[in-house]
Design a protein around this motif. Structure first.
Motif, PDB file in Angstrom:
ATOM      1  N   ASP A 152      57.652  36.920  42.222  1.00  0.00           N
ATOM      2  CA  ASP A 152      57.680  38.450  41.685  1.00  0.00           C
ATOM      3  C   ASP A 152      58.881  38.548  40.431  1.00  0.00           C
ATOM      4  O   ASP A 152      58.892  38.788  39.395  1.00  0.00           O
ATOM      5  CB  ASP A 152      57.742  39.240  42.357  1.00  0.00           C
ATOM      6  CG  ASP A 152      58.997  39.461  43.390  1.00  0.00           C
ATOM      7  OD1 ASP A 152      59.536  38.288  43.622  1.00  0.00           O
ATOM      8  OD2 ASP A 152      59.272  40.132  43.819  1.00  0.00           O
ATOM      9  N   LEU A 178      47.218  38.768  37.148  1.00  0.00           N
ATOM     10  CA  LEU A 178      46.913  37.579  38.068  1.00  0.00           C
ATOM     11  C   LEU A 178      45.869  37.989  38.851  1.00  0.00           C
ATOM     12  O   LEU A 178      46.010  39.071  39.351  1.00  0.00           O
ATOM     13  CB  LEU A 178      48.129  36.971  38.342  1.00  0.00           C
ATOM     14  CG  LEU A 178      49.413  36.406  37.480  1.00  0.00           C
ATOM     15  CD1 LEU A 178      50.522  36.081  38.383  1.00  0.00           C
ATOM     16  CD2 LEU A 178      48.910  35.383  36.648  1.00  0.00           C
ATOM     17  N   PRO A 179      45.053  37.129  39.316  1.00  0.00           N
ATOM     18  CA  PRO A 179      44.258  37.290  40.471  1.00  0.00           C
ATOM     19  C   PRO A 179      44.714  37.539  41.738  1.00  0.00           C
ATOM     20  O   PRO A 179      45.639  36.570  42.208  1.00  0.00           O
ATOM     21  CB  PRO A 179      43.170  36.304  40.370  1.00  0.00           C
ATOM     22  CG  PRO A 179      43.814  35.137  39.738  1.00  0.00           C
ATOM     23  CD  PRO A 179      44.665  35.930  38.902  1.00  0.00           C
ATOM     24  N   ASP A 180      44.374  38.446  42.641  1.00  0.00           N
ATOM     25  CA  ASP A 180      44.841  38.519  44.005  1.00  0.00           C
ATOM     26  C   ASP A 180      44.032  37.710  44.835  1.00  0.00           C
ATOM     27  O   ASP A 180      43.216  36.795  44.501  1.00  0.00           O
ATOM     28  CB  ASP A 180      44.882  40.067  44.292  1.00  0.00           C
ATOM     29  CG  ASP A 180      43.451  40.687  44.135  1.00  0.00           C
ATOM     30  OD1 ASP A 180      42.457  39.938  44.387  1.00  0.00           O
ATOM     31  OD2 ASP A 180      43.101  41.953  44.221  1.00  0.00           O
ATOM     32  N   ALA A 181      44.347  37.899  45.984  1.00  0.00           N
ATOM     33  CA  ALA A 181      43.571  37.075  47.214  1.00  0.00           C
ATOM     34  C   ALA A 181      42.038  37.012  46.987  1.00  0.00           C
ATOM     35  O   ALA A 181      41.272  36.280  47.211  1.00  0.00           O
ATOM     36  CB  ALA A 181      44.226  37.456  48.454  1.00  0.00           C
ATOM     37  N   ASN A 182      41.706  38.373  46.719  1.00  0.00           N
ATOM     38  CA  ASN A 182      40.365  38.582  46.610  1.00  0.00           C
ATOM     39  C   ASN A 182      39.633  38.190  45.113  1.00  0.00           C
ATOM     40  O   ASN A 182      38.543  38.262  44.923  1.00  0.00           O
ATOM     41  CB  ASN A 182      39.895  40.120  46.815  1.00  0.00           C
ATOM     42  CG  ASN A 182      40.332  40.448  48.204  1.00  0.00           C
ATOM     43  OD1 ASN A 182      40.051  39.673  49.201  1.00  0.00           O
ATOM     44  ND2 ASN A 182      40.902  41.685  48.457  1.00  0.00           N
ATOM     45  N   SER A 184      40.294  39.609  42.282  1.00  0.00           N
ATOM     46  CA  SER A 184      40.467  40.749  41.089  1.00  0.00           C
ATOM     47  C   SER A 184      42.000  40.760  40.377  1.00  0.00           C
ATOM     48  O   SER A 184      42.930  40.564  41.012  1.00  0.00           O
ATOM     49  CB  SER A 184      40.548  42.129  42.052  1.00  0.00           C
ATOM     50  OG  SER A 184      39.128  42.016  42.879  1.00  0.00           O
ATOM     51  N   LEU A 185      41.678  40.911  39.420  1.00  0.00           N
ATOM     52  CA  LEU A 185      42.890  41.061  38.475  1.00  0.00           C
ATOM     53  C   LEU A 185      43.550  42.029  38.488  1.00  0.00           C
ATOM     54  O   LEU A 185      42.946  43.509  38.798  1.00  0.00           O
ATOM     55  CB  LEU A 185      42.497  40.850  37.049  1.00  0.00           C
ATOM     56  CG  LEU A 185      42.086  39.536  36.367  1.00  0.00           C
ATOM     57  CD1 LEU A 185      41.428  39.848  34.796  1.00  0.00           C
ATOM     58  CD2 LEU A 185      43.220  38.708  36.387  1.00  0.00           C
ATOM     59  N   SER A 186      44.987  42.127  38.601  1.00  0.00           N
ATOM     60  CA  SER A 186      45.866  43.299  38.702  1.00  0.00           C
ATOM     61  C   SER A 186      47.015  42.903  37.941  1.00  0.00           C
ATOM     62  O   SER A 186      47.327  41.963  37.754  1.00  0.00           O
ATOM     63  CB  SER A 186      45.955  43.579  40.080  1.00  0.00           C
ATOM     64  OG  SER A 186      46.705  42.288  40.799  1.00  0.00           O
ATOM     65  N   GLN A 188      50.868  42.131  37.701  1.00  0.00           N
ATOM     66  CA  GLN A 188      51.740  41.780  38.443  1.00  0.00           C
ATOM     67  C   GLN A 188      53.202  41.875  38.017  1.00  0.00           C
ATOM     68  O   GLN A 188      54.182  41.830  38.740  1.00  0.00           O
ATOM     69  CB  GLN A 188      51.517  40.057  38.741  1.00  0.00           C
ATOM     70  CG  GLN A 188      50.300  39.775  39.340  1.00  0.00           C
ATOM     71  CD  GLN A 188      50.017  40.455  40.754  1.00  0.00           C
ATOM     72  OE1 GLN A 188      51.119  40.577  41.618  1.00  0.00           O
ATOM     73  NE2 GLN A 188      49.055  40.901  41.183  1.00  0.00           N
ATOM     74  N   GLY A 251      45.617  33.351  34.680  1.00  0.00           N
ATOM     75  CA  GLY A 251      45.545  34.773  34.642  1.00  0.00           C
ATOM     76  C   GLY A 251      45.507  35.175  33.068  1.00  0.00           C
ATOM     77  O   GLY A 251      45.077  34.384  32.318  1.00  0.00           O
ATOM     78  N   GLN A 299      51.766  28.844  42.187  1.00  0.00           N
ATOM     79  CA  GLN A 299      50.743  28.699  42.896  1.00  0.00           C
ATOM     80  C   GLN A 299      50.422  27.679  43.664  1.00  0.00           C
ATOM     81  O   GLN A 299      49.689  27.465  44.723  1.00  0.00           O
ATOM     82  CB  GLN A 299      49.608  28.984  41.755  1.00  0.00           C
ATOM     83  CG  GLN A 299      49.516  30.469  41.128  1.00  0.00           C
ATOM     84  CD  GLN A 299      48.203  30.363  40.417  1.00  0.00           C
ATOM     85  OE1 GLN A 299      47.604  29.700  40.064  1.00  0.00           O
ATOM     86  NE2 GLN A 299      47.816  31.796  39.709  1.00  0.00           N
TER      87      GLN A 299
END
Length: 309
Positions: A152, A178-182, A184-186, A188, A251, A299
């Protein structure tokens, strides 16, 4: 983050205004006429046949301190004033002897070549200083980003550095998606640091998802309904850039550009600059590759930890 302030910024590229052209013209005309007045007042020509070489000092000074335009204007004014005030018959552009014609045109050619060479040398020095500054930026940015192992904090450093370094090119806001664990882009990380966060409209977020899937750059323009606001931000654009390593998209980088440099004007131009990079574009993509390496390593570490356990 005070460490971000240690990263140098790129120099601001400003377009030359008519006032600057006016000043250059006045200096060029005034400098050449002053030299002509001194030669005329002290009757140095034809007593000293090669006295016209003094004009080259004015031309060299303008080429190294002002611009090519000022040096060229000085060369032309020197040629005309020397002919008009010093070469017989005086106060006319008529030249009676062929030798005078040859001497004047040799002088003009020498003056033009001198101004060109001096300007080229100055531009080469400026380019060398810019390359040195870019290398310092990459070093300092890498040092700041890698000063911590927390992802972060590294992402925050990346976006803050992007806005700080490329703000002279028109970058006003920046965000990393960036994609999360599911998957989905969010967002960061975003910059600059404000009370409100970087937000994307539904259309912009949908475009970011397409970029994540297709791995191709896109742009989103949203004209304001207010005519005044639209005129003030008519050059505002959101660039969505895939962060790619090989065939994998890690991402999406979001850049809000306002009145940016020419190759930032559209995605098509950015793509052309990516395929055939100029010096500016090459530096931007090198900076971005450095950020991509940081995200890729983070990652890989995250994937390795569960396996080691």
């Amino acid at each position: 983050m005070r460490s971000i302030e240690q990263i140098p910024q790129l120099p601001v590229h400003t377009r030359k205004t008519w006032q600057q052209y006016l000043v250059d013209s006045l200096l060029a005309v005034g400098g050449s006429l002053v030299v002509t007045g001194i030669i005329y007042g002290f009757h140095l020509y034809p007593t000293i046949p090669n006295i016209s070489i003094v004009y080259l000092l004015v031309i060299l000074a303008l080429a190294t301190t002002r611009s090519r335009y000022a040096a060229l204007v000085a060369a032309v004014v020197a040629f005309l004033s020397f002919d008009f005030f010093l070469v017989p018959p005086l106060y006319t552009f008529v030249i009676s002897r062929w030798a005078e014609w040859i001497a004047l045109f040799v002088f003009l050619a020498t003056a033009l070549i001198t101004s060109q060479l001096a300007t080229t040398t100055r531009e080469s020095v400026e380019q060398a200083r810019l390359r040195e500054r870019e290398a310092q930026i990459l070093y300092e940015a890498g040092r700041v980003i890698n000063s911590t192992d927390r992802l972060d904090e590294q992402l925050d450093s990346i976006v803050l550095a992007l806005v700080r370094v490329f703000s002279p090119w028109g970058v006003r806001e920046c965000a990393l998606l960036l994609p999360d664990a599911n998957g989905s882009l969010s967002i960061q990380a975003d910059a600059p640091i404000r009370i409100e966060n970087f937000t994307l409209s539904p259309d912009e977020m949908a475009a970011a998802r397409v970029v994540m899937v297709q791995g191709k750059m896109r742009e989103v323009r949203q004209p304001s309904p207010d005519s005044l606001a639209a005129s003030a931000e008519q050059n505002s654009i959101l660039h969505l850039i895939p962060l790619k390593t090989g065939n994998q998209v890690l991402g999406v980088l979001c850049l809000r550009i306002e009145q940016g440099v020419s190759w930032f004007a559209s995605t098509q131009r950015m793509q052309e600059a990516h395929e055939q990079p100029t010096d500016q574009a090459a530096f931007f993509w090198t900076f971005l590759d450095q950020a991509i390496l940081v995200i890729e390593r983070a990652q890989l570490r995250a994937r390795a930890l569960p396996n080691s356990e």
